[in-house]
Design a protein around this motif. Structure first.
Motif, PDB file in Angstrom:
ATOM      1  N   THR A 118     -24.490 -54.103 -31.932  1.00 22.79           N
ATOM      2  CA  THR A 118     -24.875 -53.245 -31.277  1.00 22.79           C
ATOM      3  C   THR A 118     -26.037 -53.443 -29.988  1.00 22.79           C
ATOM      4  N   VAL A 119     -26.775 -53.990 -30.500  1.00 26.00           N
ATOM      5  CA  VAL A 119     -27.966 -54.506 -29.545  1.00 26.00           C
ATOM      6  C   VAL A 119     -27.373 -55.574 -28.499  1.00 26.00           C
ATOM      7  N   CYS A 120     -26.829 -56.300 -29.353  1.00 20.31           N
ATOM      8  CA  CYS A 120     -26.187 -57.350 -28.102  1.00 20.31           C
ATOM      9  C   CYS A 120     -25.151 -56.859 -27.233  1.00 20.31           C
ATOM     10  N   ALA A 121     -24.807 -55.451 -28.099  1.00 24.63           N
ATOM     11  CA  ALA A 121     -23.315 -54.653 -26.555  1.00 24.63           C
ATOM     12  C   ALA A 121     -24.319 -54.586 -25.279  1.00 24.63           C
ATOM     13  N   GLY A 122     -25.793 -54.137 -25.728  1.00 24.45           N
ATOM     14  CA  GLY A 122     -26.660 -53.596 -25.048  1.00 24.45           C
ATOM     15  C   GLY A 122     -26.893 -53.798 -24.287  1.00 24.45           C
ATOM     16  N   THR A 123     -27.345 -55.251 -24.483  1.00 18.19           N
ATOM     17  CA  THR A 123     -27.831 -56.454 -24.250  1.00 18.19           C
ATOM     18  C   THR A 123     -26.738 -56.892 -22.306  1.00 18.19           C
ATOM     19  N   VAL A 124     -26.194 -57.098 -23.216  1.00 12.59           N
ATOM     20  CA  VAL A 124     -25.288 -57.154 -22.469  1.00 12.59           C
ATOM     21  C   VAL A 124     -24.561 -56.779 -21.236  1.00 12.59           C
ATOM     22  N   ILE A 125     -24.744 -55.144 -21.545  1.00 10.71           N
ATOM     23  CA  ILE A 125     -24.851 -54.046 -20.507  1.00 10.71           C
ATOM     24  C   ILE A 125     -26.123 -54.155 -19.088  1.00 10.71           C
ATOM     25  N   ALA A 126     -27.349 -53.937 -19.575  1.00 12.19           N
ATOM     26  CA  ALA A 126     -28.567 -54.563 -19.529  1.00 12.19           C
ATOM     27  C   ALA A 126     -27.979 -55.959 -18.461  1.00 12.19           C
ATOM     28  N   LEU A 127     -28.063 -56.305 -19.080  1.00 11.64           N
ATOM     29  CA  LEU A 127     -27.599 -58.120 -17.273  1.00 11.64           C
ATOM     30  C   LEU A 127     -26.388 -57.947 -16.826  1.00 11.64           C
ATOM     31  N   ILE A 128     -25.577 -57.060 -17.014  1.00  2.47           N
ATOM     32  CA  ILE A 128     -24.571 -57.285 -16.184  1.00  2.47           C
ATOM     33  C   ILE A 128     -24.867 -56.082 -15.011  1.00  2.47           C
ATOM     34  N   HIS A 129     -25.835 -55.427 -15.371  1.00  4.54           N
ATOM     35  CA  HIS A 129     -26.151 -54.036 -14.474  1.00  4.54           C
ATOM     36  C   HIS A 129     -27.243 -54.884 -13.942  1.00  4.54           C
ATOM     37  N   ARG A 130     -27.478 -55.645 -14.310  1.00  6.24           N
ATOM     38  CA  ARG A 130     -28.367 -56.351 -13.207  1.00  6.24           C
ATOM     39  C   ARG A 130     -28.538 -57.544 -12.328  1.00  6.24           C
ATOM     40  N   LEU A 131     -27.522 -58.167 -13.297  1.00  2.00           N
ATOM     41  CA  LEU A 131     -26.408 -59.182 -12.630  1.00  2.00           C
ATOM     42  C   LEU A 131     -25.786 -58.469 -10.444  1.00  2.00           C
ATOM     43  N   LEU A 132     -25.140 -57.119 -11.274  1.00  6.73           N
ATOM     44  CA  LEU A 132     -24.733 -56.400  -9.829  1.00  6.73           C
ATOM     45  C   LEU A 132     -25.453 -56.327  -8.929  1.00  6.73           C
ATOM     46  N   ALA A 133     -26.797 -55.741  -9.765  1.00 10.33           N
ATOM     47  CA  ALA A 133     -28.133 -54.736  -8.895  1.00 10.33           C
ATOM     48  C   ALA A 133     -27.969 -56.679  -7.630  1.00 10.33           C
ATOM     49  N   TRP A 134     -28.036 -57.487  -8.767  1.00  7.61           N
ATOM     50  CA  TRP A 134     -28.693 -58.464  -7.517  1.00  7.61           C
ATOM     51  C   TRP A 134     -27.697 -58.938  -6.432  1.00  7.61           C
ATOM     52  N   ILE A 135     -25.839 -59.127  -7.256  1.00  5.73           N
ATOM     53  CA  ILE A 135     -25.330 -59.298  -6.014  1.00  5.73           C
ATOM     54  C   ILE A 135     -25.377 -58.556  -5.211  1.00  5.73           C
ATOM     55  N   SER A 136     -25.495 -57.309  -5.405  1.00  7.44           N
ATOM     56  CA  SER A 136     -25.532 -56.383  -4.324  1.00  7.44           C
ATOM     57  C   SER A 136     -26.860 -56.016  -2.834  1.00  7.44           C
ATOM     58  N   MET A 137     -26.958 -56.892  -3.387  1.00  8.46           N
ATOM     59  CA  MET A 137     -28.452 -57.351  -2.781  1.00  8.46           C
ATOM     60  C   MET A 137     -28.082 -58.317  -1.741  1.00  8.46           C
ATOM     61  N   GLY A 138     -27.562 -59.146  -2.140  1.00 10.06           N
ATOM     62  CA  GLY A 138     -27.373 -59.852  -1.024  1.00 10.06           C
ATOM     63  C   GLY A 138     -25.710 -59.795   0.035  1.00 10.06           C
TER      64      GLY A 138
END
Length: 140
Positions: free
Chosen positions: A82-102
């Motif tokens: 469950t913690v691993c799944a939460g980590t994946v969700i947080a990383l996806i969020h960060r990645l999409l935020a980073w991509i959207s900056m460009g």
């Protein structure tokens, strides 16, 4: 001897945090204590904008993490997966935020766009229709 020490540590962990869904109040409290700090870490991992911006993109992360991590507290899901799944969700969020900056186009797709509903004393009816907001919704 090492095996006995390992077995004793596991026995203590099981006594404090419990196993499965039949948990005492103190076991749920211990789990909540640990999950609180895990949640703080994951929100930091996702990026500070999660709390401040209040966009649908950020709200989705908050709801998903809350729903997912609460399963640990009540014993409905195993801790590490469950913690691993939460980590994946947080990383996806960060990645999409980073991509959207460009890319402004990707930013609009992911985060949506702001619509002014009321400006200089006038209701912006076109934006109200696009946002599916009624006059009653606006007045609430």
């Amino acid at each position: 001897m090492e095996y006995l020490l390992h077995w004793r540590v596991m026995e203590i962990i099981q006594a404090v945090f419990g196993i499965g869904e039949h948990l005492s109040f103190y076991q749920m409290g211990a789990r909540a204590f640990v999950v609180f700090f895990i949640t703080l870490f994951l929100i930091r991992l996702a990026g500070m904008r999660t709390i401040g911006k209040k966009s649908a993109f950020d709200t989705a992360l908050t709801i998903m993490l809350g729903a997912l991590l609460s399963r640990i507290i009540v014993g409905a899901s195993e801790f590490i997966p469950t913690v691993c799944a939460g980590t994946v969700i947080a990383l996806i969020h960060r990645l999409l935020a980073w991509i959207s900056m460009g890319s402004e186009t990707i930013e609009k797709i992911i985060k949506g766009e702001q619509r002014t509903l009321y400006q200089q004393g006038h209701i912006q009816w076109k934006n109200m229709r696009r946002a599916c907001v009624s006059e009653n919704d606006l007045m609430e």
